[in-house]
Design an enzyme around this catalytic site. Structure first.
Site, PDB file in Angstrom:
ATOM      1  N   HIS A  17       0.833  -1.211   0.000  1.00 32.12           N
ATOM      2  CA  HIS A  17       0.000   0.000   0.000  1.00 32.12           C
ATOM      3  C   HIS A  17       0.867   1.260   0.000  1.00 32.12           C
ATOM      4  O   HIS A  17       0.533   2.248  -0.651  1.00 32.12           O
ATOM      5  CB  HIS A  17      -0.947  -0.027   1.208  1.00 32.12           C
ATOM      6  CG  HIS A  17      -1.898  -1.177   1.130  1.00 32.12           C
ATOM      7  ND1 HIS A  17      -2.987  -1.184   0.295  1.00 32.12           N
ATOM      8  CD2 HIS A  17      -1.883  -2.403   1.725  1.00 32.12           C
ATOM      9  CE1 HIS A  17      -3.618  -2.341   0.398  1.00 32.12           C
ATOM     10  NE2 HIS A  17      -2.964  -3.095   1.264  1.00 32.12           N
ATOM     11  N   ARG A  26      -0.227   8.318  -9.965  1.00 33.33           N
ATOM     12  CA  ARG A  26      -1.426   7.476  -9.911  1.00 33.33           C
ATOM     13  C   ARG A  26      -2.472   8.066  -8.971  1.00 33.33           C
ATOM     14  O   ARG A  26      -3.623   8.295  -9.338  1.00 33.33           O
ATOM     15  CB  ARG A  26      -1.017   6.080  -9.398  1.00 33.33           C
ATOM     16  CG  ARG A  26      -2.154   5.133  -9.118  1.00 33.33           C
ATOM     17  CD  ARG A  26      -1.712   4.023  -8.157  1.00 33.33           C
ATOM     18  NE  ARG A  26      -1.954   4.431  -6.780  1.00 33.33           N
ATOM     19  CZ  ARG A  26      -2.817   3.853  -5.936  1.00 33.33           C
ATOM     20  NH1 ARG A  26      -3.503   2.802  -6.314  1.00 33.33           N
ATOM     21  NH2 ARG A  26      -2.979   4.299  -4.707  1.00 33.33           N
ATOM     22  N   ASP A  70     -13.105  -4.915  -0.084  1.00 35.34           N
ATOM     23  CA  ASP A  70     -11.815  -5.563  -0.321  1.00 35.34           C
ATOM     24  C   ASP A  70     -11.821  -6.947   0.321  1.00 35.34           C
ATOM     25  O   ASP A  70     -12.352  -7.124   1.419  1.00 35.34           O
ATOM     26  CB  ASP A  70     -10.657  -4.730   0.245  1.00 35.34           C
ATOM     27  CG  ASP A  70      -9.373  -4.973  -0.509  1.00 35.34           C
ATOM     28  OD1 ASP A  70      -8.885  -4.039  -1.176  1.00 35.34           O
ATOM     29  OD2 ASP A  70      -8.854  -6.115  -0.465  1.00 35.34           O
ATOM     30  N   GLU A 112      -9.063   1.055  -8.662  1.00 35.56           N
ATOM     31  CA  GLU A 112      -7.693   1.023  -9.190  1.00 35.56           C
ATOM     32  C   GLU A 112      -7.365  -0.460  -9.264  1.00 35.56           C
ATOM     33  O   GLU A 112      -6.846  -1.047  -8.329  1.00 35.56           O
ATOM     34  CB  GLU A 112      -6.751   1.806  -8.278  1.00 35.56           C
ATOM     35  CG  GLU A 112      -5.455   2.158  -8.956  1.00 35.56           C
ATOM     36  CD  GLU A 112      -4.481   0.999  -9.043  1.00 35.56           C
ATOM     37  OE1 GLU A 112      -4.665   0.112  -9.933  1.00 35.56           O
ATOM     38  OE2 GLU A 112      -3.557   0.976  -8.232  1.00 35.56           O
ATOM     39  N   GLU A 121      -2.994  -8.779 -12.710  1.00 36.15           N
ATOM     40  CA  GLU A 121      -3.674  -9.112 -11.454  1.00 36.15           C
ATOM     41  C   GLU A 121      -5.045  -9.736 -11.640  1.00 36.15           C
ATOM     42  O   GLU A 121      -5.750 -10.011 -10.672  1.00 36.15           O
ATOM     43  CB  GLU A 121      -3.807  -7.859 -10.586  1.00 36.15           C
ATOM     44  CG  GLU A 121      -2.675  -7.741  -9.601  1.00 36.15           C
ATOM     45  CD  GLU A 121      -2.840  -6.538  -8.718  1.00 36.15           C
ATOM     46  OE1 GLU A 121      -3.609  -6.622  -7.756  1.00 36.15           O
ATOM     47  OE2 GLU A 121      -2.200  -5.524  -9.005  1.00 36.15           O
TER      48      GLU A 121
END
Ligand SMILES: C[S@@+](CC[C@H](N)C(=O)[O-])C[C@H]1O[C@@H](n2cnc3c(N)ncnc32)[C@H](O)[C@@H]1O
Length: 323
Positions: A17, A26, A70, A112, A121
């Protein structure tokens, strides 16, 4: 999540993170996009919220409710961060995209989700699943479009390094594995002088309508001049809003995505007389087929075909040795 999944949960680690948040290009691009698109009263879904940084931006810009989702155990830390900032309108869901149940559709779906050269990913299919389920008609996706670009690598040193085993280091013949490094993709940070001015547009993906990982990214270009090239550099441009783009190429400010290097097994000479065609096949989503990259380039007279599954089978070799 199963124990196995939590073991593999790399997002539990604060350093991941930190790396993403230290990528100011970003994070500030997302902040500008949310400032532009979130209107007072909006319901926002932040898919893959991590630290909840995007959720907190959305709350700051007037969202009524933010659903922060998440699957990582790190979500406990995200909840604590929101509390430390006295933000009370973020609702946290420790869920995978398949287990998530929201009470209502949303006006904005921000995420994102992009991996290295997008597909690393495998978050595209989960994003599509949530878009179809929760984005209200006329709702906003951030980002809403991804464009793919390939450049040709002109700096021989990247190729030479991969040819290391060909030189019989330490007087040992490594020929059974000598070609293997050339069949692997690598993350590199290229400078503009290491890339040809001939760029190949590999097309784009509209995130309002895409429903699966594309089979192939393909494009062609007329070389601007004669030059020897050693592989492809792949990068993307993510359009966050109609006038905010997050660029990740060698000519742009660096981001944590770098570029992906697709080496060639032998150098290729580009010639303005011959149009060159590039095809890159992304890995399939988990459990849906080949999970490796493959790439080809042809100018009509030479064809270079590569697959990051190197045609060397250690099991067969062990069998040979044992015989
Ligand atoms: C690239 S990080 C982005 C984190 C944060 N939004 C940010 O901008 O810093 C992606 C996040 O998505 C989560 N994630 C990936 N796949 C997921 C899935 N299928 N369901 C829920 N979360 C997922 C990961 O755990 C990770 O925290």
């Amino acid at each position: 999540m199963s124990d196995d999944d939590s073991y593999r949960d790399s997002y539990r680690d604060i350093s991941v993170h930190k790396m993403m948040l230290m990528d100011v290009v970003r994070t500030e691009a997302y902040e500008r996009a949310l400032r532009q698109m979130v209107k007072p009263g909006h319901k926002v879904l932040d898919f893959g919220c991590g630290t909840a940084v995007l959720s907190m931006f959305a709350a700051r810009f007037g969202a009524d409710t933010v659903y922060a989702v998440d699957r990582s155990a790190f979500i406990t830390a995200a909840r604590a961060i929101a509390m430390a900032n006295h933000i009370e309108n973020i609702r946290f869901y420790h869920d995978d995209h398949t287990s998530l149940v929201l009470p209502e559709p949303v006006d904005v779906l921000v995420s994102e989700w992009m991996g290295h050269f997008i597909f690393h990913e495998a978050m595209l299919e989960p994003l599509v699943f949530l878009r179809n389920r929760y984005l209200r008609p006329g709702g906003v996706m951030i980002p809403d479009q991804i464009r793919f670009i390939a450049g040709f690598v002109t700096d021989e040193s990247f190729y030479e390094e991969l040819c290391f085993f060909r030189q019989n280091p330490y007087g040992i013949d490594f020929s059974p594995v000598a070609e293997a490094p050339l069949y692997q993709t690598n993350l590199e940070f290229f400078t503009p002088s290491q890339i040809s001015k001939t760029l190949v547009d590999l097309g784009s993906m509209d995130l309002y309508v895409v429903d699966a990982t594309p089979e192939v990214l393909e494009g062609a270009a007329r070389p601007k001049r004669k030059e020897t090239v050693y592989g492809l550099a792949g990068w993307f441009s993510a359009r966050l809003t109609p006038n905010i783009c997050l660029e990740t190429g060698p000519n742009d400010p660096p981001t944590h995505w770098n570029q992906m290097f697709f080496p060639f097994k032998e150098p290729l000479t580009l010639d303005p007389a011959r149009e060159v065609t590039v095809r890159i096949r992304p890995p399939k989503p988990i459990g849906k087929g080949e999970d490796t990259w493959s790439w080809t380039v042809t100018d009509g007279s030479t064809l270079i075909q590569m697959d990051d599954e190197y045609p060397f089978d250690p099991i067969a070799t062990v069998g040979l040795l044992g015989a």
